[in-house]
Write an enzyme that holds these catalytic residues in place. Structure first.
Site: not given
Ligand code: GAF
Length: 376
Positions: A27, A116-117, A166
């Site tokens: 993350e 938003g989740a 994502d």
């Molecule tokens: C969000 C962002 F869109 C991703 O790119 C990533 O940085 C994430 O937060 C955190 O890991 O989903």
């Protein structure tokens, strides 16, 4: 598709789907050129699409206000588009900016990815349209190229400085696996994740605390990481090996140290998680997840009382490990749970939220699903 027909008066040329995701681990590493390990959800954005020859982009969402948003594909202006329509419009804009001959479209979108989740509902909207445009206009782009286009839409049209995780997850994940992605060069490998075979489940808890990555906090964290890398004379924090972490921390201002510690240890946790999955030790992933949550809570500081409560309760009720997933400031938690304990853990979380007076969370098991694809 009947709904498309009733809104636009003709049949679509095709129907595409692109999923949301949960990130197993990794993350806030993607904008640091690091590693991530997302899994696609069965929840998807589904788009029925038909080309138009008058250059109009007409967008309809089954979750919207019943109105069709009408735009000109050749004159898309970020300042003039609001709400959910920014995501598909941004993709058409990004494709055209890159010189691709994308013109008018009628688009009917129906998504069951919770918004938003922290489950990438926006990436699903972007990727489903990118996949549709790629086929309808014969662009010949690869899934990774489409993901980068979708990321450009989010960065430069919607205005959220997200990394690429994502969109890559939504485009490239495969059923039954997690996507081990190096966000520096987009090298990827599908890592088998046979949860059922191991007697395990991945429980998602959507705390219903809505997060908004566009509110400045995410951008501030990203800027902090980039400043730390610059002070350390590194291209990105990805280039700081764990063995050099302590030596690097003393060179940094106090407020940047926890950010750097999180990113370096989180990248190591992704590699550790992949090694465990490769060795077939799925249960071994549990403590790695919980350690990742502690790092997000204490160092990166993107957790909140609801996500902390969900993690602590899940672990106390017998989950092998748990952590918040996604950008943070609310959103969802994932817990790795023995199949036999699934109900018990879910019930404990629901009880704890009721007792604390929080909104009832939405709890569901995540089955590793396929990335973007054509349905018909
Ligand atoms: C969000 C962002 F869109 C991703 O790119 C990533 O940085 C994430 O937060 C955190 O890991 O989903």
């Amino acid at each position: 598709m009947t709904d498309f027909q009733s809104v636009f008066g003709a049949a679509p040329e095709g129907v595409w789907a692109a999923p949301g995701r949960v990130n197993l681990i990794g993350e806030h590493t993607d904008y640091n050129d690091g590693f991530v390990l997302p899994v696609a959800l069965p929840h998807s954005a589904v788009a029925a699409v038909r080309r138009r020859d008058d250059g109009l982009l007409r967008l309809y969402s089954a979750q919207g206000d019943g109105l069709v948003t009408e735009l000109k594909a050749a004159e898309l202006d970020p300042a003039a588009v609001t709400g959910w329509a920014r995501y598909p419009a941004g993709v058409v804009w990004a494709l055209r900016e890159a010189g691709h001959p994308v013109g008018g479209l009628d688009v009917h979108i129906d998504s069951d990815v919770p918004t938003g989740a922290g489950l990438s509902s926006s990436a699903a909207l972007e990727c489903v349209l990118a996949a549709a445009c790629n086929e309808l206009y014969g662009l010949g782009l690869t899934p990774a190229e489409l993901a980068l286009t979708a990321q450009r839409a989010e960065n430069d049209f919607v205005g959220v400085p997200c990394g690429v995780m994502d969109q890559m997850a939504s485009m490239c994940c495969a059923e039954g696996g997690a996507l081990f992605l190096d966000t520096r060069d987009l090298a990827q490998r599908q890592v088998p994740l046979d949860l059922a075979g191991a007697g395990l489940r991945l429980l998602v808890v959507d705390t219903r605390v809505k997060h908004d990555l566009g509110d400045g906090a995410y951008a501030g964290l990203r800027a902090g990481c980039e400043r730390a890398a610059a002070l350390l004379d590194l291209p990105a924090l990805r280039d700081l090996p764990p063995a050099a972490l302590d030596g690097a921390l003393v060179q940094l201002p106090a407020e940047l140290r926890p950010l750097v510690r999180h990113v370096v240890t989180e990248n190591a946790r992704v590699e550790q998680a992949v090694a465990l999955l490769d060795a077939g030790d799925l249960a071994g992933l549990g403590p790695v997840l919980t350690a990742g949550h502690a790092s997000l809570r204490d160092d990166y500081r993107v957790s909140c009382p609801e996500t902390d409560l969900a993690v602590a309760t899940a672990v106390a009720a017998g989950a092998l490990g748990a952590r918040m997933t996604g950008g943070g400031f609310g959103g969802s938690v994932l817990a790795l749970v023995a199949a036999a304990r699934l109900e018990q853990v879910a019930a404990a979380v629901l009880d704890a939220f009721a007792e604390a007076g929080h909104t009832t969370p939405r709890v569901f098991p995540a089955v590793p699903s396929a990335g973007a694809r054509r349905l018909s």
